[in-house]
Design a protein around this motif. Structure first.
Motif, PDB file in Angstrom:
ATOM      1  N   GLY B  29       0.810  -1.207   0.000  1.00 47.08           N
ATOM      2  CA  GLY B  29       0.000   0.000   0.000  1.00 47.08           C
ATOM      3  C   GLY B  29       0.845   1.260   0.000  1.00 47.08           C
ATOM      4  O   GLY B  29       0.510   2.245  -0.646  1.00 47.08           O
ATOM      5  N   ILE B  30       1.975   1.220   0.714  1.00 51.53           N
ATOM      6  CA  ILE B  30       2.755   2.432   0.880  1.00 51.53           C
ATOM      7  C   ILE B  30       3.892   2.545  -0.118  1.00 51.53           C
ATOM      8  O   ILE B  30       4.085   3.582  -0.739  1.00 51.53           O
ATOM      9  CB  ILE B  30       3.254   2.525   2.335  1.00 51.53           C
ATOM     10  CG1 ILE B  30       2.028   2.861   3.191  1.00 51.53           C
ATOM     11  CG2 ILE B  30       4.342   3.556   2.493  1.00 51.53           C
ATOM     12  CD1 ILE B  30       2.271   2.940   4.616  1.00 51.53           C
ATOM     13  N   PHE B 231      -5.919 -12.053  -2.329  1.00 47.84           N
ATOM     14  CA  PHE B 231      -7.265 -12.560  -2.145  1.00 47.84           C
ATOM     15  C   PHE B 231      -8.169 -11.477  -1.550  1.00 47.84           C
ATOM     16  O   PHE B 231      -9.268 -11.213  -2.022  1.00 47.84           O
ATOM     17  CB  PHE B 231      -7.137 -13.720  -1.160  1.00 47.84           C
ATOM     18  CG  PHE B 231      -8.255 -14.691  -1.140  1.00 47.84           C
ATOM     19  CD1 PHE B 231      -8.652 -15.337  -2.295  1.00 47.84           C
ATOM     20  CD2 PHE B 231      -8.893 -15.009   0.056  1.00 47.84           C
ATOM     21  CE1 PHE B 231      -9.652 -16.273  -2.266  1.00 47.84           C
ATOM     22  CE2 PHE B 231      -9.897 -15.944   0.086  1.00 47.84           C
ATOM     23  CZ  PHE B 231     -10.279 -16.578  -1.077  1.00 47.84           C
ATOM     24  N   GLY B 232      -7.664 -10.816  -0.517  1.00 48.18           N
ATOM     25  CA  GLY B 232      -8.461  -9.794   0.163  1.00 48.18           C
ATOM     26  C   GLY B 232      -8.414  -8.451  -0.555  1.00 48.18           C
ATOM     27  O   GLY B 232      -9.158  -7.547  -0.198  1.00 48.18           O
ATOM     28  N   GLY B 233      -7.549  -8.317  -1.518  1.00 42.71           N
ATOM     29  CA  GLY B 233      -7.371  -7.022  -2.179  1.00 42.71           C
ATOM     30  C   GLY B 233      -6.111  -6.393  -1.648  1.00 42.71           C
ATOM     31  O   GLY B 233      -6.109  -5.864  -0.533  1.00 42.71           O
ATOM     32  N   ILE B 234      -5.019  -6.459  -2.421  1.00 41.40           N
ATOM     33  CA  ILE B 234      -3.736  -6.028  -1.859  1.00 41.40           C
ATOM     34  C   ILE B 234      -3.741  -4.522  -1.618  1.00 41.40           C
ATOM     35  O   ILE B 234      -4.290  -3.759  -2.401  1.00 41.40           O
ATOM     36  CB  ILE B 234      -2.553  -6.504  -2.724  1.00 41.40           C
ATOM     37  CG1 ILE B 234      -1.256  -6.398  -1.932  1.00 41.40           C
ATOM     38  CG2 ILE B 234      -2.465  -5.757  -4.039  1.00 41.40           C
ATOM     39  CD1 ILE B 234      -0.195  -7.342  -2.373  1.00 41.40           C
ATOM     40  N   GLY B 235      -3.182  -4.128  -0.473  1.00 41.70           N
ATOM     41  CA  GLY B 235      -3.201  -2.726  -0.074  1.00 41.70           C
ATOM     42  C   GLY B 235      -4.274  -2.465   0.971  1.00 41.70           C
ATOM     43  O   GLY B 235      -4.246  -1.469   1.654  1.00 41.70           O
ATOM     44  N   VAL B 277     -13.839 -13.396 -10.592  1.00 43.73           N
ATOM     45  CA  VAL B 277     -15.105 -12.739 -10.296  1.00 43.73           C
ATOM     46  C   VAL B 277     -14.860 -11.309  -9.823  1.00 43.73           C
ATOM     47  O   VAL B 277     -15.546 -10.379 -10.229  1.00 43.73           O
ATOM     48  CB  VAL B 277     -15.885 -13.546  -9.237  1.00 43.73           C
ATOM     49  CG1 VAL B 277     -17.224 -12.902  -8.975  1.00 43.73           C
ATOM     50  CG2 VAL B 277     -16.072 -14.974  -9.712  1.00 43.73           C
ATOM     51  N   ARG B 278     -13.876 -11.166  -8.933  1.00 44.81           N
ATOM     52  CA  ARG B 278     -13.527  -9.828  -8.441  1.00 44.81           C
ATOM     53  C   ARG B 278     -12.056  -9.558  -8.727  1.00 44.81           C
ATOM     54  O   ARG B 278     -11.197  -9.852  -7.905  1.00 44.81           O
ATOM     55  CB  ARG B 278     -13.796  -9.719  -6.936  1.00 44.81           C
ATOM     56  CG  ARG B 278     -15.267  -9.655  -6.575  1.00 44.81           C
ATOM     57  CD  ARG B 278     -15.420  -9.294  -5.112  1.00 44.81           C
ATOM     58  NE  ARG B 278     -14.905  -7.951  -4.861  1.00 44.81           N
ATOM     59  CZ  ARG B 278     -15.659  -6.860  -4.889  1.00 44.81           C
ATOM     60  NH1 ARG B 278     -16.933  -6.964  -5.134  1.00 44.81           N
ATOM     61  NH2 ARG B 278     -15.143  -5.675  -4.658  1.00 44.81           N
ATOM     62  N   PHE B 283     -11.640  -6.966  -1.035  1.00 45.87           N
ATOM     63  CA  PHE B 283     -11.819  -5.613  -0.513  1.00 45.87           C
ATOM     64  C   PHE B 283     -11.078  -4.568  -1.342  1.00 45.87           C
ATOM     65  O   PHE B 283     -10.929  -3.436  -0.929  1.00 45.87           O
ATOM     66  CB  PHE B 283     -11.315  -5.523   0.938  1.00 45.87           C
ATOM     67  CG  PHE B 283     -12.203  -6.226   1.918  1.00 45.87           C
ATOM     68  CD1 PHE B 283     -13.086  -5.517   2.704  1.00 45.87           C
ATOM     69  CD2 PHE B 283     -12.156  -7.607   2.051  1.00 45.87           C
ATOM     70  CE1 PHE B 283     -13.902  -6.169   3.612  1.00 45.87           C
ATOM     71  CE2 PHE B 283     -12.969  -8.257   2.949  1.00 45.87           C
ATOM     72  CZ  PHE B 283     -13.846  -7.546   3.737  1.00 45.87           C
ATOM     73  N   GLY B 284     -10.583  -4.990  -2.484  1.00 46.24           N
ATOM     74  CA  GLY B 284      -9.770  -4.075  -3.287  1.00 46.24           C
ATOM     75  C   GLY B 284     -10.597  -2.947  -3.867  1.00 46.24           C
ATOM     76  O   GLY B 284     -11.780  -3.106  -4.152  1.00 46.24           O
ATOM     77  N   LYS B 285      -9.929  -1.806  -3.999  1.00 47.94           N
ATOM     78  CA  LYS B 285     -10.632  -0.673  -4.585  1.00 47.94           C
ATOM     79  C   LYS B 285     -10.710  -0.853  -6.084  1.00 47.94           C
ATOM     80  O   LYS B 285      -9.772  -1.320  -6.717  1.00 47.94           O
ATOM     81  CB  LYS B 285      -9.874   0.629  -4.270  1.00 47.94           C
ATOM     82  CG  LYS B 285     -10.347   1.270  -2.992  1.00 47.94           C
ATOM     83  CD  LYS B 285      -9.576   2.547  -2.761  1.00 47.94           C
ATOM     84  CE  LYS B 285      -8.477   2.324  -1.739  1.00 47.94           C
ATOM     85  NZ  LYS B 285      -7.512   3.367  -1.620  1.00 47.94           N
TER      86      LYS B 285
END
Lengths: 357, 291
Positions: B29-30, B231-235, B277-278, B283-285
């Motif tokens: 993320g950073i 999987f969760g949305g990196i970042g 699918v996603r 949770f990725g933007k």
């Protein structure tokens, strides 16, 4: 040299690339006939060719198409094991070794291409790091599945099962794939000549693809996808072309690689192998064909030749890798290089623009 | 074993993945880079704890603290010498450097600690909690509790503290954050420090569960945790937590009910399906493209 410079860039790349391979082949053959190549070095010849093919094909995805793939060894694995099975099936019916090798390589390429097409479809939906993770995941899946299946050949044809080799229900057959142990009893029919031919075929395919209409479309998509799309280039079609071509070549290389050893396990083609090939491509200069060949040969041979340093060789390799990457991206080193070049050639080298790595 | 026991084991494994995935996702993320050496920091943490606890015979809490300190320093050092000079370089250059660092750590560990597997004694004294006919081992319980505490603390830290705010600002827009007077370099260093300290804890928990340690111990959990982060949305921090937990549960359940040998294939296949699918993870933007 003067004549070389007057040629187009395209022709020069061709001459350097093909020339390098042919010169290498001639030099090695002469050295071999003079008995200068010992068993250890001789054993490295086929793998070097295989890795050159792997790096060139990955270059098509990473350098030309601009997609990061971390599962290239997966295609090598598919090619290797389908090639082994194909070779085992024709073992008794065909006596000529080169023909058997050819069948193995072609079958390996076809299967890897089919898998590449199936994996390539998600590729179209994902970008950047997500693509990297899907290719990584794919490599692990292939490794896992090959570790799980048992294949045998007898007079009735092919037997496939899971669990243990006893489930094969064969009559006097031969076991080809033995689960976690991988392929056993493979005929070692790979030769350096075959390796060189495969490298030349790969060069021919890659160079011609890059300089064809499709190749220009692929680079256009890499440089600006939206702009390319807006002039009517089908992103799906061209990305898939690059990906599947790369997979086929990797599958062929895998089949050749497998035929060089009497037994080979799926764990040979893991994440680390994919990374190794990626390192060759990046250090060779992405999209640069002669550079990729040179980087592969040097980076593959150096750790092998450093075996006398045993424990320290991979540590040295790691340090060299980090230092090279830092030096390549450092302004100070770039300036130093320019001043040295200036002193030697008395002229400034035009600075390169848009080179990312 | 009953389904509930399996679920609890899955949560325990998943919470370790989640703690590791947090390190990946914060750094991504950073600094916008895949820190492939993160898995090997886990291994270093495990070895430090092993040396203090098993070789020197000191209490396990000292081992854990030492592992955290060493890994924090290691994380900051790696960032300073290997990644910082490449801040403006392409992402592939950083990736290859990270791989170089990963090889370096693995081989250095092999030279220092030897390549053979060493027996790791659990940091948690063995006890079991029995509720009716359900028995949960102390280690499983401690793993889950520690991970949950870490996750809550980290969420609060990032939401409430000044440094956390700076971290969020830098991940949103590095240049704008700099204009607002945020020290981007020190914020990135802090991120690496936190990620590495978490990796040390994860390493100790992981080695306690597997009861062994060797130089490549960190690789596979590293890849799995990286997968969890994607999987969760990196970042995304909640994404890493949920991704890690889900991955652990799926892995344990498929090991128990589908096939032991095909577990990795199933885990990765589910990952591919989720990404289809996603495409930006759970949770990725969603990134809107601008022309």
């Amino acid at each position: 040299m003067k004549n070389l410079k007057s040629l187009s860039k395209y022709a020069r790349t061709n001459i350097y690339s093909y020339g390098m391979v042919i010169v290498a082949f001639v030099v090695v053959t002469i050295a071999q006939s003079m008995g200068m190549i010992n068993n250890f070095l001789g054993g490295l010849l086929v793998p070097v060719c295989v890795y050159v093919v792997m790096a060139l094909s990955l270059n098509l995805v990473v350098g030309v198409s601009g997609e990061l793939s971390l599962g290239h060894a997966g295609f090598m694995s598919v090619g290797a094991f389908s090639g082994i099975v194909a070779a085992a099936m024709v073992r008794d019916s065909i006596s000529s070794d080169p023909l058997k090798l050819l069948i193995a390589i072609v079958i390996g390429g076809i299967f890897a291409g089919i898998v590449g097409f199936l994996v390539g479809i998600p590729v179209l939906r994902l970008r950047g790091d997500y693509l990297a993770i899907v290719t990584l995941a794919f490599g692990e899946i292939i490794k896992n599945i090959i570790n799980y299946i048992y294949v045998g050949v007898d007079a009735n044809g092919l037997h496939v099962c899971t669990g243990t080799a006893d489930n094969l229900n064969m009559e006097n057959g031969r076991i080809v794939l033995q689960g976690p142990q991988g392929a056993v009893g493979v005929q070692k029919i790979a030769t350096f000549g075959a390796g060189i031919v495969l490298v030349l075929v790969t060069l021919f395919v890659v160079i011609n693809l890059i300089h064809s209409r499709s190749g220009r479309a692929i680079t256009a998509i890499r440089d600006n996808r939206i702009a390319a799309e807006s002039v009517g280039i089908s992103v799906t079609k061209y990305k898939l072309t690059a990906f599947v071509t790369s997979a086929v070549l990797a599958g062929m290389a895998g089949a050749l690689y497998a035929m060089n050893y009497s037994s080979i396990a799926a764990k040979k083609f893991d994440f680390n192998t994919s990374i190794l090939i990626l390192v060759f491509v990046v250090l060779g200069g992405m999209g640069n064909i002669p550079g990729t060949i040179l980087a592969t040969v040097v980076l593959y041979l150096v750790p092998e030749l450093l075996r006398s340093f045993a424990d320290y060789r991979m540590l040295i390799y790691a340090i060299v890798l980090i230092v090279v990457m830092l030096a390549k991206n450092s302004q100070k080193v770039k300036m130093l290089k320019d001043t040295i070049l200036e002193k030697i050639f008395k002229k400034t080298k035009p600075t390169e623009v848009g080179d990312n790595v | 074993m009953s389904l509930i026991t399996q679920l609890i084991d899955g949560l325990s494994l998943g919470s370790v993945y989640a703690v590791i995935a947090l390190g990946y996702t914060m750094v991504y993320g950073i600094a916008k880079m895949l820190n492939f050496a993160h898995g090997d920091v886990i291994m270093v943490g495990g070895y430090i704890c092993y040396e203090i606890m098993v070789s020197a015979g000191m209490p396990s809490i000292l081992g854990i603290l030492a592992a955290m300190v060493v890994c924090t320093v290691l994380g900051i050092t790696i960032e300073r010498f290997a990644y910082k000079p490449l801040r403006k370089a392409g992402s592939l250059a950083v990736l290859i450097t990270a791989i170089g660092v990963s090889y370096f750590l693995q081989n250095a560990a092999m030279l220092i600690f030897g390549s053979e597997t060493k027996t790791f004694t659990s940091v948690v004294p063995s006890f079991a909690l029995a509720i009716k006919d359900l028995s949960i081992s102390g280690l499983t319980l401690v793993t889950i509790v520690v991970s949950v505490v870490i996750m809550i603390a980290l969420t609060l830290f990032i939401k409430k503290s000044k440094i956390g705010k700076a971290m969020r600002a830098v991940s949103e827009d590095k240049d704008a954050a700099e204009l607002m007077g945020i020290n981007v370099n020190s914020t990135i260093s802090v991120t690496f420090a936190i990620g590495s300290a978490l990796a040390a804890i994860a390493g100790v928990l992981l080695c306690s569960t597997s009861k062994g340690i060797m130089p490549t111990t960190g690789s596979m959990p590293g890849i799995k945790a990286f997968t969890a982060a994607v999987f969760g949305g990196i970042g995304s921090i909640p994404g890493a937590m949920v991704g890690g937990l889900l991955l652990g549960v799926i892995e344990t359940l498929s090991k128990a009910y589908i096939s032991y040998e095909l577990t990795d294939a199933i885990v990765f296949a589910i990952l591919i399906v989720v990404l289809l699918v996603r495409p930006t993870g759970l949770f990725g933007k969603k990134i809107n493209e601008k022309v």
